[in-house]
Design an enzyme around this catalytic site. Structure first.
Site, PDB file in Angstrom:
ATOM      1  N   SER A  34       0.842  -1.210   0.000  1.00  0.00           N
ATOM      2  CA  SER A  34       0.000   0.000   0.000  1.00  0.00           C
ATOM      3  C   SER A  34       0.874   1.257   0.000  1.00  0.00           C
ATOM      4  CB  SER A  34      -0.900   0.030   1.233  1.00  0.00           C
ATOM      5  OG  SER A  34      -1.818  -1.031   1.205  1.00  0.00           O
ATOM      6  N   ASN A  65       1.893  -8.540  12.586  1.00  0.00           N
ATOM      7  CA  ASN A  65       2.749  -7.451  12.106  1.00  0.00           C
ATOM      8  C   ASN A  65       2.130  -6.110  12.443  1.00  0.00           C
ATOM      9  OD1 ASN A  65       1.925  -5.613   9.608  1.00  0.00           O
ATOM     10  ND2 ASN A  65       0.822  -7.563   9.430  1.00  0.00           N
ATOM     11  N   ALA A  66       3.007  -5.146  12.623  1.00  0.00           N
ATOM     12  CA  ALA A  66       2.547  -3.750  12.703  1.00  0.00           C
ATOM     13  C   ALA A  66       3.606  -2.923  11.988  1.00  0.00           C
ATOM     14  CB  ALA A  66       2.379  -3.305  14.151  1.00  0.00           C
ATOM     15  N   LEU A  69       2.287   0.955   7.612  1.00  0.00           N
ATOM     16  CA  LEU A  69       2.180   1.549   6.266  1.00  0.00           C
ATOM     17  C   LEU A  69       3.460   2.242   5.799  1.00  0.00           C
ATOM     18  CD1 LEU A  69      -0.952   2.692   7.780  1.00  0.00           C
ATOM     19  CD2 LEU A  69      -1.327   2.012   5.440  1.00  0.00           C
ATOM     20  N   CYS A 116      -6.439  -1.878   6.936  1.00  0.00           N
ATOM     21  CA  CYS A 116      -5.285  -2.079   7.829  1.00  0.00           C
ATOM     22  C   CYS A 116      -5.777  -1.876   9.266  1.00  0.00           C
ATOM     23  CB  CYS A 116      -4.166  -1.085   7.509  1.00  0.00           C
ATOM     24  SG  CYS A 116      -2.775  -1.265   8.670  1.00  0.00           S
ATOM     25  N   LYS A 123     -10.559  -3.571  -0.455  1.00  0.00           N
ATOM     26  CA  LYS A 123     -10.097  -4.601   0.486  1.00  0.00           C
ATOM     27  C   LYS A 123     -10.674  -4.290   1.862  1.00  0.00           C
ATOM     28  CE  LYS A 123      -6.177  -7.367   1.962  1.00  0.00           C
ATOM     29  NZ  LYS A 123      -4.782  -7.703   1.705  1.00  0.00           N
ATOM     30  N   SER A 173       1.098 -14.698   3.734  1.00  0.00           N
ATOM     31  CA  SER A 173       1.915 -15.399   4.735  1.00  0.00           C
ATOM     32  C   SER A 173       2.450 -16.735   4.231  1.00  0.00           C
ATOM     33  CB  SER A 173       1.101 -15.630   6.013  1.00  0.00           C
ATOM     34  OG  SER A 173       0.659 -14.402   6.530  1.00  0.00           O
TER      35      SER A 173
HETATM   36  O1  RRO Z   1       1.718  -1.759   6.823  1.00  0.00           O
HETATM   37  C1  RRO Z   1       1.103  -2.456   7.657  1.00  0.00           C
HETATM   38  O2  RRO Z   1       1.418  -2.497   8.856  1.00  0.00           O
HETATM   39  C2  RRO Z   1      -0.066  -3.265   7.275  1.00  0.00           C
HETATM   40  C3  RRO Z   1      -1.018  -2.883   6.338  1.00  0.00           C
HETATM   41 BR1  RRO Z   1      -0.847  -1.357   5.326  1.00  0.00          BR
HETATM   42  C4  RRO Z   1      -2.185  -3.681   6.141  1.00  0.00           C
HETATM   43  O3  RRO Z   1      -3.089  -3.387   5.345  1.00  0.00           O
HETATM   44  N1  RRO Z   1      -2.307  -4.809   6.884  1.00  0.00           N
HETATM   45  C5  RRO Z   1      -1.369  -5.185   7.782  1.00  0.00           C
HETATM   46  O4  RRO Z   1      -1.536  -6.227   8.453  1.00  0.00           O
HETATM   47  N2  RRO Z   1      -0.256  -4.422   7.964  1.00  0.00           N
END
Ligand code: RRO
Length: 303
Positions: free
Chosen positions: A46, A69-70, A73, A130, A165, A265
């Site tokens: 993204s 995950n974090a 963006l 997200c 999405k 994944s």
């Molecule tokens: O970048 C992220 O942390 C992230 C995004 Br943009 C998303 O849409 N989904 C995700 O699990 N991580």
């Protein structure tokens, strides 16, 4: 003869396995490598209007049943990212490339989509899901009215298919109906689930951002439920996403109503050839069941 292909929003995917956003979709070379692994399409990481660093480390953790995950963006901003896409289009010209975008309101989304269109992408995927970035993603997409407003603005600003999405919300079918009404050409269900992990020794949340998005095998039942409920309500095609690790998982999503699948994944668990492996497994099961085309199976669990 058994063939593994599908058409979604006018795009032809062969196989109908698409690299999910956020995994290897940030540079031309990583996207090219993904295609070599057997994907029939790609969704980019993204991108926003401006560069963004993302959340503090740690940004990723392996759990017993998936990943959390974090990333937050992180991206270079659309202008620089378009250069990556230009390089990618010099290497590939026969596979749908879908540009994923995120923004904080409908005007920014529309501006970004128009900019992405200039790069030559074949469709736009709107990140309305997200789960861990304040003011973005699910903060917008959980509200059917806001999701519809964003889709409407983007649809009016580009001449490309628009895919929404969505988050794994309880009312996903309601959100899906709203985006369909606003002109979406397809739905991607679903993004990661808002989740967290705590480190017992430090007695603190593990991720720098404390909360993150849970993906991988553990979320498959949630993704399936979302696709199943969405298929009952909408007429536009659905791309299934969430914990697809094997060909059997992929076919479960198709039976729930998905016309194509996004895979993320599984690359972590099965390597960069994961899509080829999953395609082969799908075809093996289809051959055993006497099925020639995926179309014969879409939504059949509803009959
Ligand atoms: O970048 C992220 O942390 C992230 C995004 Br943009 C998303 O849409 N989904 C995700 O699990 N991580």
């Amino acid at each position: 003869m058994l063939t593994l292909h599908s058409k979604v929003a006018g795009l032809h995917f062969e196989p109908p396995l698409i690299l999910a956003s956020g995994i290897l979709g940030q540079t031309s070379s990583s996207m090219f490598i993904s295609l070599k692994g057997g994907f029939g399409g790609i969704v980019t990481k993204s991108t926003g209007l401006e560069p963004r660093e993302g959340h503090q480390n740690p940004t990723m953790l392996e759990l017993d049943t998936g990943l959390i995950n974090a990333m937050g963006l992180p991206n270079q901003g659309v202008d620089i990212f378009k250069e990556e896409l230009k390089e990618l289009f010099q290497m590939v010209d026969d596979v749908p490339i879908i540009g994923s975008i995120f923004a904080s309101d409908e005007e920014q989304f529309a501006q970004l989509a128009a900019s992405m269109e200039e790069s030559g992408v074949h469709a736009i995927e709107l990140n309305l899901s997200c789960p861990h970035a304040k003011g973005y993603g699910a903060a917008l997409g959980n509200d059917p009215e806001m999701a519809g407003t964003i889709v409407l603005n983007v649809s009016e600003s580009v001449n490309l298919p628009v895919l929404a999405k969505l988050p794994p919300a309880d009312n996903i079918a309601e959100i899906a109906l709203a985006v369909q009404g606003a002109g979406a050409d397809g739905i991607v269900a679903v993004n990661t689930l808002k989740a967290m992990a705590i480190d017992v020794e430090t007695r603190k949340p593990f991720l720098g951002n404390k909360v993150g998005g849970y993906s991988g095998p553990g979320i498959k039942p949630v993704g399936l439920r979302c696709v199943y409920e969405t298929y009952s309500e909408v007429d536009i095609p659905i791309i299934g996403c969430g914990g697809i690790n094997t060909g059997r998982d992929a076919l479960e999503y198709v039976l729930a109503g998905a016309s194509a699948l996004e895979i993320g994944s599984a690359i972590y668990y099965r390597g960069k050839k994961a899509p080829s492996k999953i395609s082969n497994e799908m075809m093996e099961i289809m051959a055993q069941e006497g099925i020639d085309t995926l179309e014969e199976l879409i939504g059949v669990a509803h009959d």
